[in-house]
Structures are given as structure tokens and as C-alpha cells.
Design an enzyme around this catalytic site. Structure first.
Site, PDB file in Angstrom:
ATOM      1  CG  ASP A   1      -1.856  -1.226   1.205  1.00  0.00           C
ATOM      2  OD1 ASP A   1      -2.239  -1.674   0.108  1.00  0.00           O
ATOM      3  OD2 ASP A   1      -2.142  -1.743   2.304  1.00  0.00           O
TER       4      ASP A   1
ATOM      5  CG  HIS B   1      -2.016  -1.956  -7.013  1.00  0.00           C
ATOM      6  ND1 HIS B   1      -1.154  -2.520  -7.911  1.00  0.00           N
ATOM      7  CD2 HIS B   1      -1.717  -2.533  -5.818  1.00  0.00           C
ATOM      8  CE1 HIS B   1      -0.370  -3.390  -7.284  1.00  0.00           C
ATOM      9  NE2 HIS B   1      -0.715  -3.416  -6.019  1.00  0.00           N
TER      10      HIS B   1
HETATM   11  P1  GDP Z   1      -0.777   0.373  -3.566  1.00  0.00           P
HETATM   12  O1  GDP Z   1      -1.380  -0.905  -3.109  1.00  0.00           O
HETATM   13  O2  GDP Z   1       0.693   0.435  -3.312  1.00  0.00           O
HETATM   14  O3  GDP Z   1      -1.108   0.732  -4.992  1.00  0.00           O
HETATM   15  O4  GDP Z   1      -1.424   1.516  -2.641  1.00  0.00           O
HETATM   16  P2  GDP Z   1      -2.973   1.669  -2.242  1.00  0.00           P
HETATM   17  O5  GDP Z   1      -3.726   2.182  -3.412  1.00  0.00           O
HETATM   18  O6  GDP Z   1      -3.476   0.436  -1.577  1.00  0.00           O
HETATM   19  O7  GDP Z   1      -2.868   2.759  -1.087  1.00  0.00           O
HETATM   20  C1  GDP Z   1      -2.349   4.033  -1.319  1.00  0.00           C
HETATM   21  C2  GDP Z   1      -3.448   5.061  -0.996  1.00  0.00           C
HETATM   22  O8  GDP Z   1      -2.856   6.328  -0.831  1.00  0.00           O
HETATM   23  C3  GDP Z   1      -4.479   5.207  -2.092  1.00  0.00           C
HETATM   24  O9  GDP Z   1      -5.726   5.441  -1.511  1.00  0.00           O
HETATM   25  C4  GDP Z   1      -3.998   6.443  -2.859  1.00  0.00           C
HETATM   26  O10 GDP Z   1      -5.056   7.137  -3.524  1.00  0.00           O
HETATM   27  C5  GDP Z   1      -3.452   7.284  -1.743  1.00  0.00           C
HETATM   28  N1  GDP Z   1      -2.350   8.186  -2.080  1.00  0.00           N
HETATM   29  C6  GDP Z   1      -1.364   8.012  -3.007  1.00  0.00           C
HETATM   30  N2  GDP Z   1      -0.458   9.002  -2.926  1.00  0.00           N
HETATM   31  C7  GDP Z   1      -0.875   9.814  -1.928  1.00  0.00           C
HETATM   32  C8  GDP Z   1      -0.339  11.009  -1.343  1.00  0.00           C
HETATM   33  O11 GDP Z   1       0.722  11.498  -1.689  1.00  0.00           O
HETATM   34  N3  GDP Z   1      -1.072  11.581  -0.329  1.00  0.00           N
HETATM   35  C9  GDP Z   1      -2.235  11.046   0.124  1.00  0.00           C
HETATM   36  N4  GDP Z   1      -2.859  11.664   1.111  1.00  0.00           N
HETATM   37  N5  GDP Z   1      -2.749   9.930  -0.407  1.00  0.00           N
HETATM   38  C10 GDP Z   1      -2.075   9.305  -1.404  1.00  0.00           C
HETATM   39  P1  IMO Z   2      -0.897  -4.137  -2.274  1.00  0.00           P
HETATM   40  O1  IMO Z   2      -0.462  -4.636  -3.635  1.00  0.00           O
HETATM   41  C1  IMO Z   2      -1.008  -4.738   2.079  1.00  0.00           C
HETATM   42  C2  IMO Z   2      -0.858  -8.906   3.488  1.00  0.00           C
HETATM   43  C3  IMO Z   2      -2.128  -9.359   4.185  1.00  0.00           C
HETATM   44  C4  IMO Z   2      -1.551 -10.358   5.180  1.00  0.00           C
HETATM   45  C5  IMO Z   2      -0.428 -11.019   4.364  1.00  0.00           C
HETATM   46  C6  IMO Z   2      -0.799 -12.363   3.747  1.00  0.00           C
HETATM   47  O2  IMO Z   2      -2.200  -3.459  -2.291  1.00  0.00           O
HETATM   48  O3  IMO Z   2       0.208  -3.357  -1.636  1.00  0.00           O
HETATM   49  P2  IMO Z   2      -2.377 -13.022   1.721  1.00  0.00           P
HETATM   50  O4  IMO Z   2      -3.852 -12.802   1.511  1.00  0.00           O
HETATM   51  O5  IMO Z   2      -1.502 -12.403   0.695  1.00  0.00           O
HETATM   52  O6  IMO Z   2      -2.041 -14.458   1.964  1.00  0.00           O
HETATM   53  O7  IMO Z   2      -2.064 -12.273   3.130  1.00  0.00           O
HETATM   54  O8  IMO Z   2      -0.090 -10.100   3.338  1.00  0.00           O
HETATM   55  N1  IMO Z   2      -1.053  -8.329   2.137  1.00  0.00           N
HETATM   56  C7  IMO Z   2      -1.062  -7.024   1.865  1.00  0.00           C
HETATM   57  N2  IMO Z   2      -0.987  -5.951   2.691  1.00  0.00           N
HETATM   58  N3  IMO Z   2      -1.100  -4.559   0.743  1.00  0.00           N
HETATM   59  C8  IMO Z   2      -1.150  -5.617  -0.084  1.00  0.00           C
HETATM   60  O9  IMO Z   2      -1.116  -5.501  -1.442  1.00  0.00           O
HETATM   61  C9  IMO Z   2      -1.157  -6.918   0.467  1.00  0.00           C
HETATM   62  N4  IMO Z   2      -1.232  -8.163  -0.047  1.00  0.00           N
HETATM   63  C10 IMO Z   2      -1.151  -9.021   0.977  1.00  0.00           C
HETATM   64  O10 IMO Z   2      -2.766  -8.284   4.832  1.00  0.00           O
HETATM   65  O11 IMO Z   2      -0.956  -9.695   6.256  1.00  0.00           O
HETATM   66 MG    MG Z   3      -2.887  -1.585  -1.814  1.00  0.00          MG
END
Ligand code: GDP
Ligand code: IMO
Ligand code: MG
Length: 425
Positions: A13, A41
Site C-alpha cells: 500500500d 492498487h
Molecule cells: P498500492 O497498493 O501500493 O497501490 O497503494 P494503495 O492504493 O493500496 O494505497 C495508497 C493510498 O494512498 C491510495 O488510496 C492512494 O489514492 C493514496 N495516495 C497516493 N499518494 C498519496 C499522497 O501522496 N497523499 C495522500 N494523502 N494519499 C495518497
Molecule cells: P498491495 O499490492 C497490504 C498482506 C495481508 C496479510 C499477508 C498475507 O495493495 O500493496 P495473503 O492474503 O496475501 O495471503 O495475506 O499479506 N497483504 C497485503 N498488505 N497490501 C497488499 O497488497 C497486500 N497483499 C497481501 O494483509 O498480512
Molecule cells: Mg494496496
């Protein structure tokens, strides 16, 4: 930029989705190389919010060929749902390609994910419950079903019957669960097979020919390096290879073709699920970050655990990924904190170290050694160049870059595409 990997440096994340979308504007091909719909994502374009679980985020750009490669595990219901939801929003999905070799998440994987978690009790991993671990177990145990099976109805039905005999014994005799029905599974998956068939191909050849043409390829890693099955905080990890090396394993492109690795890290740390978290803030400060940063899981909605930036961990993940540049994310969230802290070393059994231990039990004993910085009150979400940032925020960014030993290439100050500061590397 022929081949760039986008990789998470923490526990997921980190905003890989935002950075992949940003790079996709100048890319020809975007490839998801690992994991499954445990990933979430997010990409924000104006008022529109897109959440990707299996489809590469690059698909939002019309000219991009989006590829789901060999290393990914696919829940066909989720994939088909995502594709039709994107199409309904006017996104061109005709250039999506799916590897014949990608493994299929079957109903028994989802059921066994729950049953195994229940069985672990207080030691549960806190998985996303999407069947990811059991699907990879079967891949390595040679029980897996792949896309090339799914798209051939007869072959698929025969494989389901072969494997389900064994899986039902496990479900009923070991876990005391209810057996699954082969006919019902074949009916449901038969329909998905028909939808997926036109998109299925040997993606390793597709990627190799794009690479030979000099196409610009972006590899979209899922999860984070500290969740890597080999290099993460085992056993509290996922079951694939999020690290940049996973892009070679999961696509069939040789490692020499990958010449750029962008590491993504938040300017603090989050984690979802169980497991060690050296710099976790369990009190009020953690809650402030969670609320300001909207730190709730994209896939499961669970509150993310929050803590300070851990430079020991990120220096380690920069090294194992061979990061060439860094994107630092969510600087806006720390605005208003009186002070900000960074772990620069660990004290373990009375010894100070800057090396990240591979033994999780040793890591659990690590007491972070913090460096403290003055915070900043000025909003940064409208900053578009380094000089727009308060001096204290700039000093913080500089220190992170020095500690992890990788130059900063981008700083994200908000969720939208334009809320990004580019730094000359
Ligand atoms: P990923 O799994 O690595 O693609 O990340 P996620 O989408 O799960 O989580 C990142 C979150 O942070 C999302 O809700 C984005 O819209 C948000 N986000 C990304 N960049 C920024 C930033 O610079 N500031 C804030 N406040 N939110 C951000
Ligand atoms: P993105 O791509 C955050 C974590 C789960 C759990 C562990 C194992 O959005 O960054 P699983 O279901 O994969 O067997 O769970 O891994 N986990 C993540 N945490 N972001 C993710 O993906 C994750 N994918 C798996 O929360 O702790
Ligand atoms: Mg994510």
C-alpha cells in the site's frame, strides 16, 4: 527506459498504483508480475477513483498493452468483474493479455485459506482471505490449474475431478469442512473460461518481442518487499515474490533486460494483518496518521497499522531490489505533526545494528533507535517543486534518502496524478 520495475519497499500500500499510472503515460506495456487479488492498487484521476486488484493499473492509458503474466494467480470471477466494470466506465480493455501459465484461484483455495487461518488460531497470518496462499501452495505442489486449462472446458473438467478428490479429503477429513461439488465448479468456471479465452496467450513471448522492439515496459509489483515469501518477515508474509527479482521470475524476461527499479515508500510505515512492526505507533499518534492518511485497506477495508518510517528496513529493501530511484509518498499526511521520527538502527539484545535481521524472532526483539526532526505546519498538497516545500520537510526527505542510500526521484503530496513533485536524479 526500456524496462522499469515499480516495487513496494515496505509492507504494501505504498501507492504503487499511483506511480504505475504516472509512468504509464509514457509506457507501451504494463505488466503485473506477482500476487493476486490480495492486492489493491488505487489510481485517482480527477474525481474518478479506480481500484485495481488483478488488472494492471496501466490499462487506464489507451495506448498501453496491459499484461497479467505467469507469476500472477487469478480469481476468474474477480478478473471478469474488474474487466467489465472498467469497460462500463469507458476504459479500453481490448489490449489486455493474460498468461496461459498463470494459475487459477479455485473455490477450494478460498475455503482452505479460511480453514487454515482458523486452525492457526492466535498465530493467524491475517490473510486477505482470497485463497492466495493455498493457490501458490498448489502451484509449487504441482496440483495447480492454469489459464491454459481453464480455457479448454473438457480438459478443465478432467483436472477439477482429479484435484478435487484430494482437496475434498483434506477439507472433510482434516478440517471437518463440507466437500465441494465438481459439477457446480465446472459450470461456474466454464463461463469465466469463455470470457478469458480471447485474452489468453503466451505472455513471455509477447513481452520478449516488445523488449526486442525497444518498447517501454513497466512492471507493476504487488504488495511490498517485507511481504516477500523469501525476504520478508516470514511467516507473516504473502506467498509470492513482490521484490524486483519477481519481475524476472514472474514474466520470463531475463534479469539483464531490467535496468531500472523504482522503489516506492511512504514517508511513514503501514502494515495490514499480523506480524512484527518495529516502529508501530499504537496510541494517539498512530490514530492521527490512520485518519489523516485514510489508512484502511483497499481490498479488505481493515484499518492499517501505522508507525514511523523505518530506515533500517527500507535500506535493506532498497538493496535487495537494487533500487535505482525512490518515490516518497504521502508527505501531506505528516503536515501538522510537531515532530517526526525515523528509525535509524535497532538495539537487539544490547547490541546496536543497522542490518535488518532475517530471523523474525530476532526482529521481534528489535528496539528502534529514533532520530527526531521538527515537523511542519504548512500544507504541502499544492507543492509542485522541491522549493515549494517547507525547509523542515525538505530536510526530512533528504535525510530519508541519505539513510536508505538511494536518490529521490519523486515526492507524492496527494492522491491525484498532478500532486507529484519530480526531482532531478
Ligand atoms: P498500492 O497498493 O501500493 O497501490 O497503494 P494503495 O492504493 O493500496 O494505497 C495508497 C493510498 O494512498 C491510495 O488510496 C492512494 O489514492 C493514496 N495516495 C497516493 N499518494 C498519496 C499522497 O501522496 N497523499 C495522500 N494523502 N494519499 C495518497
Ligand atoms: P498491495 O499490492 C497490504 C498482506 C495481508 C496479510 C499477508 C498475507 O495493495 O500493496 P495473503 O492474503 O496475501 O495471503 O495475506 O499479506 N497483504 C497485503 N498488505 N497490501 C497488499 O497488497 C497486500 N497483499 C497481501 O494483509 O498480512
Ligand atoms: Mg494496496
Amino acid at each position: 527506459m526500456p524496462a522499469t520495475v515499480v516495487v513496494g519497499l515496505q509492507w504494501g500500500d505504498e501507492a504503487k498504483g499511483k506511480i504505475v499510472d504516472f509512468l504509464s503515460e509514457n509506457a507501451d506495456v504494463v505488466v503485473r508480475y506477482n500476487g493476486g487479488n490480495n492486492a489493491g492498487h488505487t489510481v485517482v484521476v480527477g474525481d474518478e477513483v479506480y481500484k485495481f486488484h488483478t488488472v494492471p493499473a496501466g490499462i487506464l492509458h489507451d495506448s498501453v498493452t496491459a499484461v497479467i503474466s505467469d507469476g500472477v494467480v487469478i480469481d476468474p470471477a474477480v478478473l471478469c468483474g474488474e474487466v467489465s466494470a472498467l469497460a462500463a466506465r469507458g476504459i479500453n480493455t481490448s489490449k489486455l493479455r493474460i498468461s496461459n501459465a498463470a494459475h487459477i484461484i479455485m473455490p477450494w483455495h478460498k475455503l482452505l485459506d479460511q480453514l487454515e487461518e482458523q486452525h492457526r488460531g492466535s498465530q493467524k497470518i491475517g490473510t486477505t482471505g482470497r485463497g492466495i496462499g493455498p493457490c501458490y501452495q498448489d502451484k509449487y505442489g504441482r496440483w495447480g490449474l492454469r489459464v491454459c486449462d481453464l480455457v479448454d472446458e473438457e480438459r478443465f473438467a478432467a483436472r477439477v475431478r482429479e484435484v478435487l478428490g484430494y482437496k475434498n479429503s483434506l477439507i472433510t477429513k482434516v478440517f471437518g469442512g463440507q466437500p465441494l461439488d465438481a459439477d457446480a465448479i465446472c459450470r461456474e468456471y466454464g463461463e469465466f473460461g469463455r470470457q478469458i479465452a480471447p485474452l489468453a496467450c503466451d505472455t513471455s513471448h509477447l513481452i520478449a518481442s516488445e523488449e526486442a522492439k525497444g518498447s517501454r515496459i513497466v512492471f507493476e509489483g504487488a504488495h511490498g518487499s517485507l511481504l516477500d515469501i523469501d525476504h520478508g518477515t516470514y511467516p507473516y508474509v504473502t506467498s509470492s515474490h513482490p521484490i524486483s527479482g519477481g519481475a524476472a521470475i514472474g514474466t520470463g524476461l531475463g534479469p539483464r533486460a531490467i535496468d531500472d527499479v523504482i522503489g516506492i515508500a511512504k514517508v511513514y510505515t503501514t502494515r495490514v494483518g499480523s506480524g512484527v512492526f518495529m516502529t508501530e505507533l499504537e496510541g494517539e499518534e498512530g490514530e492521527v496518521i490512520r485518519q489523516k492518511g485514510a489508512e484502511f485497506g483497499t481490498t479488505t477495508g481493515r484499518p492499517r497499522r501505522c508507525g514511523w518510517f523505518d530506515a533500517v528496513a527500507v535500506r535493506f529493501t532498497c538493496k535487495i531490489n537494487s533500487c535505482s530511484r525512490l518515490a516518497l509518498i504521502k508527505l501531506d499526511v505528516l503536515t501538522g505533526m510537531p515532530t517526526v521520527r525515523v528509525a535509524t538502527a535497532y538495539d537487539i539484545n544490547g547490541e546496536r545494528t543497522t542490518e535488518f535481521p532475517q530471523d523474525t524472532l530476532v526482529l521481534e526483539k528489535a528496539e528502534p533507535v529514533f532520530e527526531e526532526f521538527p515537523g511542519w505546519d504548512q500544507q504541502v498538497s499544492e507543492a509542485r517543486k522541491l522549493s515549494d516545500l517547507p525547509a523542515t520537510a525538505r530536510a526530512y526527505i533528504d535525510r530519508l534518502s541519505t539513510l536508505v542510500d538511494v536518490p529521490v526521484w519523486a515526492i507524492s503530496v496527494g492522491e491525484r496524478r498532478d500532486q507529484t513533485i519530480m526531482v532531478d536524479v
